[in-house]
Design a protein around this motif. Structure first.
Motif, PDB file in Angstrom:
ATOM      1  N   VAL A  59       0.868  -1.177   0.000  1.00 54.77           N
ATOM      2  CA  VAL A  59       0.000   0.000   0.000  1.00 54.77           C
ATOM      3  C   VAL A  59       0.904   1.225   0.000  1.00 54.77           C
ATOM      4  CG1 VAL A  59      -1.719   1.337   1.264  1.00 54.77           C
ATOM      5  CG2 VAL A  59      -1.882  -1.163   1.228  1.00 54.77           C
ATOM      6  N   GLU A  60       0.804   2.039  -1.037  1.00 51.73           N
ATOM      7  CA  GLU A  60       1.664   3.214  -1.116  1.00 51.73           C
ATOM      8  C   GLU A  60       1.220   4.254  -0.092  1.00 51.73           C
ATOM      9  OE1 GLU A  60       3.571   6.203  -4.481  1.00 51.73           O
ATOM     10  OE2 GLU A  60       1.661   5.176  -4.886  1.00 51.73           O
ATOM     11  N   MET A  61       2.142   4.610   0.792  1.00 48.15           N
ATOM     12  CA  MET A  61       1.882   5.621   1.817  1.00 48.15           C
ATOM     13  C   MET A  61       2.970   6.682   1.707  1.00 48.15           C
ATOM     14  SD  MET A  61       0.796   3.147   5.041  1.00 48.15           S
ATOM     15  CE  MET A  61       2.137   1.975   4.762  1.00 48.15           C
ATOM     16  N   ARG A  62       2.657   7.791   1.040  1.00 47.54           N
ATOM     17  CA  ARG A  62       3.680   8.775   0.708  1.00 47.54           C
ATOM     18  C   ARG A  62       3.949   9.774   1.824  1.00 47.54           C
ATOM     19  NH1 ARG A  62       0.381  10.525  -4.430  1.00 47.54           N
ATOM     20  NH2 ARG A  62      -1.182  10.134  -2.810  1.00 47.54           N
ATOM     21  N   ARG A  63       2.990   9.969   2.706  1.00 48.13           N
ATOM     22  CA  ARG A  63       3.122  10.952   3.790  1.00 48.13           C
ATOM     23  C   ARG A  63       2.088  10.624   4.854  1.00 48.13           C
ATOM     24  NH1 ARG A  63       1.190  13.125  -0.824  1.00 48.13           N
ATOM     25  NH2 ARG A  63      -1.010  13.756  -0.833  1.00 48.13           N
ATOM     26  N   ARG A  64       2.088  11.386   5.933  1.00 49.22           N
ATOM     27  CA  ARG A  64       1.150  11.099   7.029  1.00 49.22           C
ATOM     28  C   ARG A  64      -0.302  11.312   6.618  1.00 49.22           C
ATOM     29  NH1 ARG A  64       4.153  14.081  12.121  1.00 49.22           N
ATOM     30  NH2 ARG A  64       6.156  13.002  11.907  1.00 49.22           N
ATOM     31  N   PHE A  65      -0.623  12.485   6.086  1.00 51.11           N
ATOM     32  CA  PHE A  65      -2.000  12.773   5.684  1.00 51.11           C
ATOM     33  C   PHE A  65      -2.174  12.429   4.207  1.00 51.11           C
ATOM     34  CE2 PHE A  65      -1.692  15.307   9.533  1.00 51.11           C
ATOM     35  CZ  PHE A  65      -2.923  15.046  10.130  1.00 51.11           C
ATOM     36  N   ALA A  69      -3.969   6.849   0.270  1.00 55.31           N
ATOM     37  CA  ALA A  69      -3.500   5.666   0.995  1.00 55.31           C
ATOM     38  C   ALA A  69      -4.553   5.189   1.983  1.00 55.31           C
ATOM     39  CB  ALA A  69      -2.192   5.984   1.713  1.00 55.31           C
ATOM     40  N   ALA A  70      -5.222   6.140   2.652  1.00 53.02           N
ATOM     41  CA  ALA A  70      -6.262   5.775   3.611  1.00 53.02           C
ATOM     42  C   ALA A  70      -7.410   5.046   2.914  1.00 53.02           C
ATOM     43  CB  ALA A  70      -6.767   7.017   4.324  1.00 53.02           C
ATOM     44  N   ARG A  71      -7.811   5.543   1.740  1.00 51.48           N
ATOM     45  CA  ARG A  71      -8.884   4.864   0.989  1.00 51.48           C
ATOM     46  C   ARG A  71      -8.437   3.482   0.527  1.00 51.48           C
ATOM     47  NH1 ARG A  71      -9.482  10.146  -1.128  1.00 51.48           N
ATOM     48  NH2 ARG A  71      -8.243   9.582  -2.968  1.00 51.48           N
ATOM     49  N   ASP A  72      -7.187   3.397   0.061  1.00 46.10           N
ATOM     50  CA  ASP A  72      -6.675   2.091  -0.381  1.00 46.10           C
ATOM     51  C   ASP A  72      -6.611   1.109   0.785  1.00 46.10           C
ATOM     52  OD1 ASP A  72      -6.403   3.131  -2.915  1.00 46.10           O
ATOM     53  OD2 ASP A  72      -4.238   3.450  -2.773  1.00 46.10           O
ATOM     54  N   HIS A  93       0.326   4.962  11.065  1.00 46.79           N
ATOM     55  CA  HIS A  93      -0.665   5.179  12.120  1.00 46.79           C
ATOM     56  C   HIS A  93      -1.710   6.197  11.674  1.00 46.79           C
ATOM     57  CE1 HIS A  93      -1.504   6.580  16.527  1.00 46.79           C
ATOM     58  NE2 HIS A  93      -2.417   5.751  16.093  1.00 46.79           N
ATOM     59  N   TYR A  94      -1.257   7.321  11.169  1.00 48.91           N
ATOM     60  CA  TYR A  94      -2.184   8.329  10.663  1.00 48.91           C
ATOM     61  C   TYR A  94      -3.020   7.756   9.513  1.00 48.91           C
ATOM     62  CZ  TYR A  94      -0.282  12.408  13.206  1.00 48.91           C
ATOM     63  OH  TYR A  94       0.074  13.319  14.156  1.00 48.91           O
ATOM     64  N   ILE A 128      -5.626  15.971  17.581  1.00 48.96           N
ATOM     65  CA  ILE A 128      -6.796  15.934  16.711  1.00 48.96           C
ATOM     66  C   ILE A 128      -7.198  14.494  16.399  1.00 48.96           C
ATOM     67  CG2 ILE A 128      -7.621  16.449  14.375  1.00 48.96           C
ATOM     68  CD1 ILE A 128      -5.989  19.022  14.493  1.00 48.96           C
ATOM     69  N   LEU A 129      -6.202  13.659  16.068  1.00 48.43           N
ATOM     70  CA  LEU A 129      -6.486  12.278  15.682  1.00 48.43           C
ATOM     71  C   LEU A 129      -6.719  11.354  16.874  1.00 48.43           C
ATOM     72  CD1 LEU A 129      -4.044  11.812  12.665  1.00 48.43           C
ATOM     73  CD2 LEU A 129      -6.532  11.965  12.601  1.00 48.43           C
ATOM     74  N   ASP A 130      -6.434  11.838  18.049  1.00 50.52           N
ATOM     75  CA  ASP A 130      -6.589  11.005  19.242  1.00 50.52           C
ATOM     76  C   ASP A 130      -8.025  10.502  19.404  1.00 50.52           C
ATOM     77  OD1 ASP A 130      -5.518   9.910  21.782  1.00 50.52           O
ATOM     78  OD2 ASP A 130      -6.933  11.320  22.680  1.00 50.52           O
TER      79      ASP A 130
END
Length: 373
Positions: A59-65, A69-72, A93-94, A128-130
């Motif tokens: 799964v390509e994860m290029r950065r935190r936000f 990647a989240a959809r994939d 994690h993000y 925020i993400l907590d």
């Protein structure tokens, strides 16, 4: 059986990868978890998990936000029917927390493998993400303190020490080929350090410590340095400059780490950053006493109660050299630490206890976790 997706940005060959492989091995063997694995950059861990029959996907994860990647990731969790994602660094994690927007069924557990302060921006985004976080694991007590300081809710953080299987590290000195390989006799005192050659691993001051040790004792010794990394050649140059070629040996990256432990008398950790080192607890399980820097979670392992070794001040060659001299000059102290090392592992760092405790965190996340928004 709970379907768990282990998510890791870089699937290489360090301690975090060992942590993931350990959980996959023992939780699946006990019939508690059906493991899956996703990663951004492949490496040795992918090979090992595929050999174990674990489904793996990039799964390509290029950065935190990274919302793509989240959809994939959310889609992959739907495809595989994943119940819980267990991730290990902030990028993934993000990504996992953002994926809850697209797949609210999944729960997220995060293990923090470092004791490092985040910058102000990251602390803000952590807070925020907590609200999306279900459960977190810190591998040492100082790690939990740092997570809270970094903006995460303390009531959802559990401390579970890294652990090893004592049976896997059992054996005798006679089984090791290390001394024969290096031409070392049985009477020579052998110290082992198996850290990657990187700035935070402390090789520069470790070599300075060895130079001081040669000025403090006449006892014969050898420091064996296993591993690779960007600072390998500069470290070799430092050894040559200090004329330490006779007592410092480089053996490269090795997969036969048990063989190295069994051929040694002492394990040395010189790192600036540690949470809870697998190398330290593996060495202890193999029967080695330890010298470790008083950084991160090392004091959870090496302390007066455990009696398995000595803590030293980081980047202080005199402190390190004095500890090495103590082991060289005091065989009874070395023997006592050796006996206490395996006892400490059995009491606090035994793998079945760690795996069960981790599964307990999974259950808590699944039953009491926060709904993603």
């Amino acid at each position: 059986m709970t379907k768990v997706l282990y998510l890791l940005n870089f699937a290489g060959k360090a301690g975090t990868e060992r942590y993931v492989e350990t959980l996959v091995n023992y939780l699946s063997a006990d019939g508690l978890v059906q493991p899956f694995f996703a990663y951004h950059e492949g490496g040795l861990l992918v090979e090992r998990l595929e050999e174990m029959g674990v489904p793996c996907r990039r799964v390509e994860m290029r950065r935190r936000f990274d919302y793509k990647a989240a959809r994939d990731l959310a889609a992959l969790c739907t495809e595989w029917g994943i119940d819980l994602v267990h991730c290990h660094y902030l990028r993934e994690h993000y990504t996992a927390l953002l994926a809850k927007k697209y797949n609210p069924h999944i729960r997220v557990v995060y293990t923090n493998h470092f004791v490092l302060a985040n910058d102000a921006v990251t602390r803000f985004t952590n807070r925020i993400l907590d609200k999306r976080q279900d459960q977190m694991i810190a591998v040492c007590n100082k790690g939990k303190e740092q997570l809270i300081a970094n903006g995460w809710s303390g009531e959802r953080i559990q401390v579970i020490f890294n652990a090893v299987d004592l049976d896997a590290w059992a054996g005798e000195r006679s089984q090791s080929t290390l001394r024969a390989e290096l031409g070392l006799d049985e009477g020579r005192f052998v110290m082992l350090c198996a850290s990657r050659f990187a700035d935070d691993k402390g090789h520069r001051y470790l070599i300075d410590s060895v130079k001081r040790l040669t000025q403090r004792t006449d006892k014969p010794f050898t420091l064996v340095l296993a591993g690779d990394g960007p600072l390998l050649e500069p470290t070799k140059a430092q050894v040559k400059q200090l004329a330490l070629e006779d007592c410092v040996k480089f053996i490269g990256f090795r997969k036969d780490i048990k063989n190295l432990y069994k051929g040694s008398d002492l394990y040395v950790n010189a790192s600036r950053h540690e949470a809870l080192s697998f190398l330290i607890i593996e060495a202890m399980a193999a029967g080695l006493p330890v010298i470790a820097t008083d950084m991160g979670g090392n004091s959870d392992i090496v302390n007066d109660e455990a009696g398995c070794g000595l803590l030293v001040e980081y980047d202080n060659p005199d402190s390190m050299a004095a500890a090495m001299e103590r082991f060289l000059e005091d065989p009874s102290f070395t023997d006592a630490c050796r006996e206490n090392a395996r006892r400490t592992i059995e009491a606090k760092f035994e793998v079945h206890k760690m795996a069960r405790a981790t599964f307990g965190v999974y259950e808590k996340a699944l039953h009491d976790g926060f709904q993603g928004v």
